[in-house]
Scaffold this motif. Structure first.
Motif, PDB file in Angstrom:
ATOM      1  N   ALA A 166       0.887  -1.259   0.020  1.00  0.00           N
ATOM      2  CA  ALA A 166       0.192   0.011   0.221  1.00  0.00           C
ATOM      3  C   ALA A 166       0.847   1.226   0.078  1.00  0.00           C
ATOM      4  N   GLY A 167       0.244   2.366  -0.116  1.00  0.00           N
ATOM      5  CA  GLY A 167       0.892   3.434  -0.383  1.00  0.00           C
ATOM      6  C   GLY A 167       1.108   4.621   0.979  1.00  0.00           C
ATOM      7  N   SER A 168       0.740   4.066   2.010  1.00  0.00           N
ATOM      8  CA  SER A 168       1.162   5.024   3.207  1.00  0.00           C
ATOM      9  C   SER A 168       1.197   4.221   4.504  1.00  0.00           C
ATOM     10  N   GLU A 192       0.020   4.655   7.313  1.00  0.00           N
ATOM     11  CA  GLU A 192      -1.302   4.520   8.119  1.00  0.00           C
ATOM     12  C   GLU A 192      -1.883   3.273   7.342  1.00  0.00           C
ATOM     13  N   LYS A 193      -1.969   3.129   6.059  1.00  0.00           N
ATOM     14  CA  LYS A 193      -2.640   1.875   5.438  1.00  0.00           C
ATOM     15  C   LYS A 193      -2.053   0.891   5.934  1.00  0.00           C
ATOM     16  N   CYS A 194      -0.474   0.705   5.820  1.00  0.00           N
ATOM     17  CA  CYS A 194       0.149  -0.544   6.119  1.00  0.00           C
ATOM     18  C   CYS A 194      -0.335  -1.016   7.361  1.00  0.00           C
ATOM     19  N   ASN A 234       5.176  -0.441   2.220  1.00  0.00           N
ATOM     20  CA  ASN A 234       4.945   0.844   1.271  1.00  0.00           C
ATOM     21  C   ASN A 234       5.769   0.786   0.023  1.00  0.00           C
ATOM     22  N   TYR A 235       5.176   0.767  -1.067  1.00  0.00           N
ATOM     23  CA  TYR A 235       5.721   0.675  -2.604  1.00  0.00           C
ATOM     24  C   TYR A 235       6.408   1.963  -2.533  1.00  0.00           C
ATOM     25  N   LYS A 236       6.190   3.024  -1.727  1.00  0.00           N
ATOM     26  CA  LYS A 236       6.680   4.267  -1.985  1.00  0.00           C
ATOM     27  C   LYS A 236       8.178   4.496  -1.370  1.00  0.00           C
ATOM     28  N   GLU A 266      -2.858  -8.486  -8.714  1.00  0.00           N
ATOM     29  CA  GLU A 266      -2.372  -7.472  -9.262  1.00  0.00           C
ATOM     30  C   GLU A 266      -3.322  -6.155  -9.362  1.00  0.00           C
ATOM     31  N   ASN A 267      -3.434  -5.130  -8.654  1.00  0.00           N
ATOM     32  CA  ASN A 267      -4.362  -4.345  -8.643  1.00  0.00           C
ATOM     33  C   ASN A 267      -3.680  -3.043  -9.232  1.00  0.00           C
ATOM     34  N   THR A 268      -2.539  -2.689  -9.353  1.00  0.00           N
ATOM     35  CA  THR A 268      -2.061  -1.299  -9.507  1.00  0.00           C
ATOM     36  C   THR A 268      -1.141  -1.050 -10.716  1.00  0.00           C
ATOM     37  N   GLU A 305      -1.743   2.723 -14.265  1.00  0.00           N
ATOM     38  CA  GLU A 305      -1.744   3.095 -15.566  1.00  0.00           C
ATOM     39  C   GLU A 305      -2.856   3.886 -16.146  1.00  0.00           C
ATOM     40  N   TYR A 306      -3.956   3.951 -15.647  1.00  0.00           N
ATOM     41  CA  TYR A 306      -5.186   4.470 -16.296  1.00  0.00           C
ATOM     42  C   TYR A 306      -4.891   6.117 -16.760  1.00  0.00           C
ATOM     43  N   GLN A 307      -4.413   6.546 -16.029  1.00  0.00           N
ATOM     44  CA  GLN A 307      -4.144   8.174 -16.454  1.00  0.00           C
ATOM     45  C   GLN A 307      -2.933   8.477 -17.120  1.00  0.00           C
ATOM     46  N   GLY A 367      -5.885 -12.025 -16.895  1.00  0.00           N
ATOM     47  CA  GLY A 367      -6.599 -10.932 -16.775  1.00  0.00           C
ATOM     48  C   GLY A 367      -8.082 -11.257 -16.437  1.00  0.00           C
ATOM     49  N   PHE A 368      -8.743 -10.392 -15.721  1.00  0.00           N
ATOM     50  CA  PHE A 368     -10.243 -10.766 -15.771  1.00  0.00           C
ATOM     51  C   PHE A 368     -10.895  -9.572 -15.419  1.00  0.00           C
ATOM     52  N   THR A 369     -12.118  -9.442 -15.818  1.00  0.00           N
ATOM     53  CA  THR A 369     -13.095  -8.382 -15.442  1.00  0.00           C
ATOM     54  C   THR A 369     -14.393  -8.798 -14.923  1.00  0.00           C
ATOM     55  N   MET A 370     -14.975  -8.146 -14.148  1.00  0.00           N
ATOM     56  CA  MET A 370     -16.478  -8.725 -13.573  1.00  0.00           C
ATOM     57  C   MET A 370     -17.517  -8.660 -14.525  1.00  0.00           C
ATOM     58  N   PRO A 371     -17.775  -7.757 -15.257  1.00  0.00           N
ATOM     59  CA  PRO A 371     -18.848  -7.899 -16.104  1.00  0.00           C
ATOM     60  C   PRO A 371     -19.271  -9.233 -16.687  1.00  0.00           C
ATOM     61  N   LYS A 406      -5.858   8.862  -1.663  1.00  0.00           N
ATOM     62  CA  LYS A 406      -6.225   9.526  -0.343  1.00  0.00           C
ATOM     63  C   LYS A 406      -7.635   8.821   0.144  1.00  0.00           C
ATOM     64  N   ASN A 407      -8.121   7.862  -0.666  1.00  0.00           N
ATOM     65  CA  ASN A 407      -9.445   7.280   0.036  1.00  0.00           C
ATOM     66  C   ASN A 407      -9.061   6.099   1.028  1.00  0.00           C
ATOM     67  N   THR A 408      -9.481   6.181   2.028  1.00  0.00           N
ATOM     68  CA  THR A 408      -9.347   4.974   2.939  1.00  0.00           C
ATOM     69  C   THR A 408     -10.206   4.050   3.099  1.00  0.00           C
TER      70      THR A 408
HETATM   71  N1  LIG Z   1     -11.219  -6.611 -12.872  1.00  0.00           N
HETATM   72  C1  LIG Z   1     -12.250  -6.004 -12.339  1.00  0.00           C
HETATM   73  O1  LIG Z   1     -13.405  -6.482 -12.691  1.00  0.00           O
HETATM   74  C2  LIG Z   1     -12.101  -5.069 -11.276  1.00  0.00           C
HETATM   75  C3  LIG Z   1     -13.292  -4.564 -10.276  1.00  0.00           C
HETATM   76  C4  LIG Z   1     -13.031  -3.866  -9.495  1.00  0.00           C
HETATM   77  C5  LIG Z   1     -11.777  -2.988  -9.438  1.00  0.00           C
HETATM   78  N2  LIG Z   1     -10.811  -3.330 -10.159  1.00  0.00           N
HETATM   79  C6  LIG Z   1      -9.549  -2.782 -10.078  1.00  0.00           C
HETATM   80  O2  LIG Z   1      -8.989  -3.067  -8.890  1.00  0.00           O
HETATM   81  C7  LIG Z   1      -8.109  -2.179  -8.356  1.00  0.00           C
HETATM   82  C8  LIG Z   1      -8.457  -1.707  -6.946  1.00  0.00           C
HETATM   83  O3  LIG Z   1      -9.803  -1.137  -7.207  1.00  0.00           O
HETATM   84  P1  LIG Z   1     -10.664  -0.588  -5.701  1.00  0.00           P
HETATM   85  O4  LIG Z   1     -11.995  -0.568  -5.875  1.00  0.00           O
HETATM   86  O5  LIG Z   1     -10.326  -1.527  -4.738  1.00  0.00           O
HETATM   87  O6  LIG Z   1      -9.870   0.783  -5.295  1.00  0.00           O
HETATM   88  P2  LIG Z   1      -9.302   1.082  -3.960  1.00  0.00           P
HETATM   89  O7  LIG Z   1      -8.083   0.072  -3.834  1.00  0.00           O
HETATM   90  O8  LIG Z   1     -10.169   1.241  -3.232  1.00  0.00           O
HETATM   91  O9  LIG Z   1      -8.377   2.567  -4.295  1.00  0.00           O
HETATM   92  C9  LIG Z   1      -7.580   2.722  -5.332  1.00  0.00           C
HETATM   93  C10 LIG Z   1      -6.057   2.800  -4.597  1.00  0.00           C
HETATM   94  O10 LIG Z   1      -5.095   2.401  -5.779  1.00  0.00           O
HETATM   95  C11 LIG Z   1      -4.049   2.977  -5.246  1.00  0.00           C
HETATM   96  N3  LIG Z   1      -3.310   3.465  -6.401  1.00  0.00           N
HETATM   97  C12 LIG Z   1      -3.572   4.997  -6.777  1.00  0.00           C
HETATM   98  N4  LIG Z   1      -2.781   5.125  -7.708  1.00  0.00           N
HETATM   99  C13 LIG Z   1      -1.619   4.461  -7.666  1.00  0.00           C
HETATM  100  C14 LIG Z   1      -0.261   4.278  -8.325  1.00  0.00           C
HETATM  101  N5  LIG Z   1       0.069   5.160  -9.190  1.00  0.00           N
HETATM  102  N6  LIG Z   1       0.537   3.063  -7.782  1.00  0.00           N
HETATM  103  C15 LIG Z   1       0.051   2.381  -6.891  1.00  0.00           C
HETATM  104  N7  LIG Z   1      -1.123   2.250  -6.151  1.00  0.00           N
HETATM  105  C16 LIG Z   1      -2.096   3.462  -6.659  1.00  0.00           C
HETATM  106  C17 LIG Z   1      -4.278   3.820  -3.922  1.00  0.00           C
HETATM  107  O11 LIG Z   1      -3.846   3.163  -2.739  1.00  0.00           O
HETATM  108  P3  LIG Z   1      -2.438   3.553  -2.290  1.00  0.00           P
HETATM  109  O12 LIG Z   1      -2.602   4.559  -1.158  1.00  0.00           O
HETATM  110  O13 LIG Z   1      -1.943   2.182  -1.554  1.00  0.00           O
HETATM  111  O14 LIG Z   1      -1.502   4.078  -3.373  1.00  0.00           O
HETATM  112  C18 LIG Z   1      -5.699   4.068  -4.066  1.00  0.00           C
HETATM  113  O15 LIG Z   1      -6.253   4.224  -2.790  1.00  0.00           O
HETATM  114  C19 LIG Z   1      -8.348  -1.026  -9.454  1.00  0.00           C
HETATM  115  O16 LIG Z   1      -7.373  -1.027 -10.336  1.00  0.00           O
HETATM  116  C20 LIG Z   1      -9.413  -1.298 -10.252  1.00  0.00           C
HETATM  117  O17 LIG Z   1      -9.580  -0.791 -11.483  1.00  0.00           O
HETATM  118  C21 LIG Z   1     -10.972  -4.368 -11.187  1.00  0.00           C
END
Ligand SMILES: NC(=O)c1ccc[n+]([C@@H]2O[C@H](COP(=O)([O-])OP(=O)(O)OC[C@H]3O[C@@H](n4cnc5c(N)ncnc54)[C@H](OP(=O)(O)O)[C@@H]3O)[C@@H](O)[C@H]2O)c1
Length: 330
Positions: A176-178, A180-182, A196-198, A219-221, A247-249, A271-275, A321-323
């Protein structure tokens, strides 16, 4: 009586800015035969919404058309109905959009229990829960004794993956990135390690925390943690690519790790997506509800207030910044 909706009127250049949305006000509609009207109480804000704003027609779901209500999932109560499956007073969940009221024929809308708080449903039973459950059990297929690494581990998906893995007897390493989160991951959720990956020495910390290597990687990030984790993978390891929020932005995607390890270590990467799996929502919902009732899953919700807070609120996800699960209370 009137209500407000948020429409997408332009595509984001990079970050999400206020000028790509428009708030409109209109009369609450009257349902025709088979339809019903929902008064929404809560919206879910999800990283995927950034992708839905982009013009990419090759993705798993079509982009939101300009001038249309921004796609979002939410919870609400049926307030007027000409559909006997969704009587007045029912509580429902689905992709109803960034709106205070929605008119629907019920397609893609699920009935949900009234007893649970909306935060519990959106944090555990809804997208985060089904995503973590599917990714862990259907993609990674964990076994007790294995080591799992999870990125965005303090987020809504990652925190549930880690708890389910811990309950199964895996060694859980959250990233995680802070601080507090860790701390929350270790103290409240019982993760074995939270890094903390930072931190400049993240790769060394990871090596220390995983003396037997890593078997499973949720993998989420993408971003800074990806290559160090990939290099710690054991032979026949499995990687579930759920999200790549780093990567999204970006205009130019990161190169990522070399493919050589995929062969050398005979890795499976999926890879997988929930829809694709939404038909399993009732089944997954049952299991997740059971885990929640038994106290096996903790969650924290990050609640912001008012429809107008939704567009800028999305940036909290990208700034870290979301907790907890990001929710708009209407
Ligand atoms: N495949 C699917 O169907 C599916 C469904 C739902 C979600 N997802 C994906 O799952 C991931 C997590 O989603 P979530 O809803 O649970 O969001 P979340 O983890 O509650 O919030 C996103 C978190 O990503 C981290 N982050 C943002 N920019 C980052 C960066 N550049 N490097 C590393 N970490 C970064 C931040 O945490 P830190 O403070 O730790 O950096 C942020 O709090 C997302 O990638 C989302 O697209 C995929």
């Amino acid at each position: 009586m009137t209500y407000r909706q948020i429409k997408l009127i332009a595509r984001p250049e990079k970050e999400i800015t206020a000028d790509i949305f428009e708030i409109t006000t209109q009369e609450i509609p009257t349902p025709s035969e088979g339809e019903f009207v929902v008064k929404l109480s809560h919206l879910s804000l999800d990283p995927a919404m950034r992708g839905w704003m982009s013009p990419d027609t090759e993705s798993y779901i079509p982009p939101v058309e300009l001038g249309h209500v921004m796609r979002a999932s939410g919870i609400g109560e049926v307030v007027e109905s000409k559909n006997e499956s969704f009587p007045v007073g029912s509580r429902v969940m689905g992709l109803m959009g960034m709106t205070e009221y929605a008119l629907t024929d019920g397609k893609g809308i699920n009935l949900i229990p009234k007893e649970l708080p909306a935060e519990a449903i959106l944090s555990v039973i809804a997208l985060p829960g089904i995503t973590s459950y599917h990714g862990l059990f259907e993609v990674l297929k964990p076994e007790a004794g294995q080591t799992i690494a999870i990125t965005a581990a303090a987020g809504s998906v990652g925190s549930l993956v880690g708890q389910m893995a811990k309950n199964l007897g895996l060694t859980v390493v959250g990233v995680a990135g802070s601080e507090e989160k860790c701390q929350w991951l270790k103290d409240e959720l019982g993760f074995d390690h939270a890094l903390n990956y930072k931190d400049a020495d993240f790769a060394e910390q990871l090596t220390q925390a995983t003396p037997k290597g890593i078997d499973l990687y949720f993998e989420n990030t993408g971003g800074a943690a990806q290559t160090p984790i990939f290099e710690r993978m054991n032979a026949h390891g499995r990687i579930a690519v759920c999200g790549l929020i780093a990567e999204y932005q970006k205009e130019v995607p990161d190169l990522g790790p070399s493919w050589l390890n995929i062969i050398k270590k005979r890795l499976t990467i999926q890879g997988f997506t929930m829809p694709d799996h939404f038909h399993r929502i009732p089944e997954y919902g049952q299991v997740l509800g059971g885990m929640l009732m038994k106290g096996e899953l903790k969650y924290r919700a990050h609640v912001i207030k008012g429809l107008e807070s939704a567009p800028s609120g999305l940036n909290l996800l990208f700034d870290g910044k979301n907790t907890g699960k990001l929710i708009v209370e209407l």
